[in-house]
Design an enzyme around this catalytic site. Structure first.
Site, PDB file in Angstrom:
ATOM      1  CG  ASP A  13      -1.874  -1.192   1.221  1.00  0.00           C
ATOM      2  OD1 ASP A  13      -2.230  -1.662   0.134  1.00  0.00           O
ATOM      3  OD2 ASP A  13      -2.222  -1.658   2.326  1.00  0.00           O
ATOM      4  CE  LYS A  16       2.403  -2.637  -4.279  1.00  0.00           C
ATOM      5  NZ  LYS A  16       2.129  -2.210  -2.897  1.00  0.00           N
ATOM      6  N   GLY A  40      -4.411  -4.383  -3.773  1.00  0.00           N
ATOM      7  CA  GLY A  40      -5.428  -3.357  -4.025  1.00  0.00           C
ATOM      8  C   GLY A  40      -4.690  -2.107  -4.450  1.00  0.00           C
ATOM      9  CG  HIS A  41      -2.021  -2.139  -6.995  1.00  0.00           C
ATOM     10  ND1 HIS A  41      -1.134  -2.743  -7.854  1.00  0.00           N
ATOM     11  CD2 HIS A  41      -1.716  -2.635  -5.770  1.00  0.00           C
ATOM     12  CE1 HIS A  41      -0.336  -3.550  -7.170  1.00  0.00           C
ATOM     13  NE2 HIS A  41      -0.684  -3.513  -5.910  1.00  0.00           N
ATOM     14  CD  GLN A 223       0.816  -9.013  -2.354  1.00  0.00           C
ATOM     15  OE1 GLN A 223       1.524  -9.719  -3.055  1.00  0.00           O
ATOM     16  NE2 GLN A 223      -0.423  -8.741  -2.665  1.00  0.00           N
TER      17      GLN A 223
HETATM   18  P1  GDP Z   1      -0.687   0.221  -3.557  1.00  0.00           P
HETATM   19  O1  GDP Z   1      -1.269  -1.035  -3.035  1.00  0.00           O
HETATM   20  O2  GDP Z   1       0.784   0.308  -3.305  1.00  0.00           O
HETATM   21  O3  GDP Z   1      -1.021   0.486  -4.995  1.00  0.00           O
HETATM   22  O4  GDP Z   1      -1.332   1.408  -2.704  1.00  0.00           O
HETATM   23  P2  GDP Z   1      -2.905   1.579  -2.360  1.00  0.00           P
HETATM   24  O5  GDP Z   1      -3.609   2.054  -3.567  1.00  0.00           O
HETATM   25  O6  GDP Z   1      -3.422   0.368  -1.676  1.00  0.00           O
HETATM   26  O7  GDP Z   1      -2.817   2.687  -1.234  1.00  0.00           O
HETATM   27  C1  GDP Z   1      -2.254   3.932  -1.479  1.00  0.00           C
HETATM   28  C2  GDP Z   1      -3.326   5.005  -1.219  1.00  0.00           C
HETATM   29  O8  GDP Z   1      -2.714   6.280  -1.159  1.00  0.00           O
HETATM   30  C3  GDP Z   1      -4.344   5.104  -2.338  1.00  0.00           C
HETATM   31  O9  GDP Z   1      -5.574   5.485  -1.791  1.00  0.00           O
HETATM   32  C4  GDP Z   1      -3.785   6.204  -3.230  1.00  0.00           C
HETATM   33  O10 GDP Z   1      -4.799   6.891  -3.965  1.00  0.00           O
HETATM   34  C5  GDP Z   1      -3.182   7.110  -2.208  1.00  0.00           C
HETATM   35  N1  GDP Z   1      -2.001   7.866  -2.656  1.00  0.00           N
HETATM   36  C6  GDP Z   1      -1.020   7.482  -3.508  1.00  0.00           C
HETATM   37  N2  GDP Z   1      -0.057   8.435  -3.581  1.00  0.00           N
HETATM   38  C7  GDP Z   1      -0.451   9.424  -2.753  1.00  0.00           C
HETATM   39  C8  GDP Z   1       0.136  10.684  -2.360  1.00  0.00           C
HETATM   40  O11 GDP Z   1       1.219  11.051  -2.773  1.00  0.00           O
HETATM   41  N3  GDP Z   1      -0.575  11.430  -1.457  1.00  0.00           N
HETATM   42  C9  GDP Z   1      -1.771  11.028  -0.940  1.00  0.00           C
HETATM   43  N4  GDP Z   1      -2.383  11.813  -0.066  1.00  0.00           N
HETATM   44  N5  GDP Z   1      -2.334   9.856  -1.283  1.00  0.00           N
HETATM   45  C10 GDP Z   1      -1.674   9.071  -2.166  1.00  0.00           C
HETATM   46  P1  IMO Z   2      -0.856  -4.266  -2.207  1.00  0.00           P
HETATM   47  O1  IMO Z   2      -0.391  -4.836  -3.532  1.00  0.00           O
HETATM   48  C1  IMO Z   2      -0.981  -4.637   2.114  1.00  0.00           C
HETATM   49  C2  IMO Z   2      -1.128  -8.675   3.753  1.00  0.00           C
HETATM   50  C3  IMO Z   2      -2.390  -9.106   4.469  1.00  0.00           C
HETATM   51  C4  IMO Z   2      -1.791 -10.052   5.498  1.00  0.00           C
HETATM   52  C5  IMO Z   2      -0.683 -10.743   4.723  1.00  0.00           C
HETATM   53  C6  IMO Z   2      -1.070 -12.094   4.131  1.00  0.00           C
HETATM   54  O2  IMO Z   2      -2.140  -3.539  -2.285  1.00  0.00           O
HETATM   55  O3  IMO Z   2       0.239  -3.495  -1.559  1.00  0.00           O
HETATM   56  P2  IMO Z   2      -2.577 -12.819   2.063  1.00  0.00           P
HETATM   57  O4  IMO Z   2      -4.021 -12.591   1.786  1.00  0.00           O
HETATM   58  O5  IMO Z   2      -1.663 -12.289   1.025  1.00  0.00           O
HETATM   59  O6  IMO Z   2      -2.262 -14.250   2.413  1.00  0.00           O
HETATM   60  O7  IMO Z   2      -2.297 -11.989   3.421  1.00  0.00           O
HETATM   61  O8  IMO Z   2      -0.333  -9.867   3.673  1.00  0.00           O
HETATM   62  N1  IMO Z   2      -1.332  -8.192   2.372  1.00  0.00           N
HETATM   63  C7  IMO Z   2      -1.241  -6.900   2.028  1.00  0.00           C
HETATM   64  N2  IMO Z   2      -1.047  -5.799   2.789  1.00  0.00           N
HETATM   65  N3  IMO Z   2      -1.068  -4.525   0.773  1.00  0.00           N
HETATM   66  C8  IMO Z   2      -1.238  -5.634   0.007  1.00  0.00           C
HETATM   67  O9  IMO Z   2      -1.183  -5.581  -1.345  1.00  0.00           O
HETATM   68  C9  IMO Z   2      -1.372  -6.882   0.629  1.00  0.00           C
HETATM   69  N4  IMO Z   2      -1.567  -8.145   0.183  1.00  0.00           N
HETATM   70  C10 IMO Z   2      -1.516  -8.934   1.255  1.00  0.00           C
HETATM   71  O10 IMO Z   2      -3.032  -8.007   5.061  1.00  0.00           O
HETATM   72  O11 IMO Z   2      -1.183  -9.308   6.533  1.00  0.00           O
HETATM   73 MG    MG Z   3      -2.828  -1.675  -1.820  1.00  0.00          MG
END
Ligand code: GDP
Ligand code: IMO
Ligand code: MG
Length: 429
Positions: A13, A16, A40-41, A223
């Site tokens: 999170d 990415k 979850g991207h 991840q």
């Molecule tokens: P990922 O799993 O690495 O793709 O990240 P996620 O999408 O799960 O979580 C990142 C969250 O931060 C999302 O809600 C993005 O929209 C948000 N985000 C990404 N870059 C920025 C930033 O520079 N500033 C803020 N405030 N939010 C951001």
């Molecule tokens: P992105 O790509 C954050 C965490 C779960 C749990 C552990 C194992 O959005 O960064 P799993 O279901 O993979 O067996 O769970 O890994 N986890 C993540 N945490 N971002 C993710 O993906 C994750 N995918 C799995 O919360 O701790």
């Molecule tokens: Mg994510």
């Protein structure tokens, strides 16, 4: 280097999705190479929000999107996600989406087992996403998985299905669950086969062709390094290798093709699920960062745990993953704090550590050593040039760069695609 591999350098999170989407306009193909729909991207483009779990983030900009063999694929989740995105106006067809025909499938029995194990573990649970990721990878290495290519041969699947189900029946019996209904499972596979097969192909071959034509390939990790099955906070990890090296094995291109490694790093730290987290904040500052950063899981909606920036783990991730440069995200979330802290080392039973030890008990016990810096009252939100950042934010970025021994290539200042500061172009470096 023509290609770029994006990986998360913390516990996932990091942002990415946003960075991959931003880079996708310069790429000819985007490839997912591990994980599954546990990812979850989030992409935000002109205020429109797209949440992707299984589809490569390039799909939204129409870039050729490839799901590599290293991914575990839930075919029903794929269908649901394709339909959801089509509902948002994204065009998806066999020209811009390819799925490796040697991907192992996530089946409903994997989801069942994931849930049963988590419930049985009680307080010791991993806190998985409940998507069946771990059990599907177990069946892959146990050589009993059903794969995408098997969907074209369902009439002769019985012996394979028997082997798989015999294994699951034994596990299910331990949880007082009835045996797998093989006929029902086969029927479900019959219902989804054609949908998946329209995208199925040997993607290594497609990638070879794309590469030969001089195309730029963007590999999209899921991840983060601290969730890696080998290098992460074991056993509180996911069931795949999340490090950059997996881009080669998980797509079918050699390690000489994965190019610049871009580590995505949040300007503070978050984690969702159980496990050690040395810099976790359980006070109002943590709460404030969680609220400002909207730190709720994209997949499960769970509240993410929040803490200060930990330079020790990021330095370690950058070394392990061979990170060339980082994208520092969410710096705007730190706006308005009087001071900001960075963890520069750990104390454990009288000793000082400059790395994160491997043993789970040590990881749980280390105490962070902090360096405190002045915060900044000005806003960084939406800044698109380094010169627009307040002096103390610049100092923070520079100090991070020093401590992690890796240059900063990009800084992200909001969820929006274009609120991104480019310092070094990964495709040109
Ligand atoms: P990922 O799993 O690495 O793709 O990240 P996620 O999408 O799960 O979580 C990142 C969250 O931060 C999302 O809600 C993005 O929209 C948000 N985000 C990404 N870059 C920025 C930033 O520079 N500033 C803020 N405030 N939010 C951001
Ligand atoms: P992105 O790509 C954050 C965490 C779960 C749990 C552990 C194992 O959005 O960064 P799993 O279901 O993979 O067996 O769970 O890994 N986890 C993540 N945490 N971002 C993710 O993906 C994750 N995918 C799995 O919360 O701790
Ligand atoms: Mg994510």
């Amino acid at each position: 280097m023509a290609n770029v591999t994006v990986i998360g350098a913390q516990w996932g999170d990091e942002g990415k999705g946003k960075i991959v989407d931003w880079l996708a306009s310069r790429a000819d193909a985007v490839v997912r190479f591990q994980g599954g729909h546990n990812a979850g991207h989030t992409l935000v483009i002109d205020g429109n929000v797209y949440k992707l779990s299984l589809l490569p983030s390039g799909i939204v900009s129409g870039t050729l999107s490839i799901i590599g063999n290293g991914v575990v694929l839930d075919p029903w989740a794929l269908k649901a996600e394709v339909e959801k995105l089509e509902g948002q106006g994204v065009v998806i067809n066999a020209d811009n989406l390819a799925v490796a025909d040697n991907c192992p499938l996530i089946l409903p029995i994997h989801r069942d087992l994931d849930g049963l194990r988590e419930t049985a573990a009680g307080a010791g649970k991993i806190g998985t996403t409940g998507r069946g990721i771990g059990p599907a990878y177990e069946d892959k290495v146990g050589r009993r998985a059903i794969r995408v290519c098997d969907l074209a041969h369902l009439d002769s699947l019985e012996p394979q299905l028997d082997r798989l189900c015999a294994h699951h029946d034994a596990l299910r019996a331990g949880f007082d669950q009835p045996p797998v209904d093989r006929e029902a499972l086969l029927e479900e596979l019959r219902g989804i086969a054609d949908f998946v097969l329209q995208y199925a192909q040997p993607v290594w071959k497609r990638l070879k062709k794309v590469r030969k034509a001089g195309a730029k390939i963007l590999f999209e990790g899921a991840q983060g390094v601290l969730l890696d099955i080998d290098h992460g906070t074991y056993p509180f990890v996911t069931s795949s290798n999340t490090v950059s090296g997996t881009a080669a094995s998980g797509s079918g291109l050699g390690p000489n093709s994965t190019g610049y490694v871009l580590g995505i790093v949040k300007a503070y730290t978050t984690r969702v699920g159980s496990g050690p987290f040395p810099t976790e904040l359980e006070d109002e500052i943590g709460q404030r960062l969680g609220e400002r950063g909207h730190e709720f899981g994209t997949v499960t909606g769970r509240q993410r745990r929040v803490g200060w920036f930990d330079a020790v783990i990021v330095r370690q991730s950058c070394a392990i993953s061979g990170v060339t440069g980082i994208a520092l995200t969410k710096i705007d979330v730190l706006d308005g704090l009087d001071e900001v802290k960075i963890c520069t080392g750990y104390r454990l039973r009288g000793n000082v550590y400059d790395y994160f030890p491997s043993h789970a008990a040590d990881q749980a016990e280390v105490e962070p050593i902090y360096e405190t810096m002045d915060g900044w009252s000005e806003s960084t939100a939406g800044a698109r040039s380094f010169a627009d950042l307040p002096a103390n934010a610049v100092k923070y970025v520079q100090r991070i760069q020093e401590l992690i021994e890796t240059p900063v290539a990009l800084v992200s200042t909001s969820p929006e695609r274009d609120d991104t500061i480019l310092m070094r172009d990964p495709f040109m470096d």
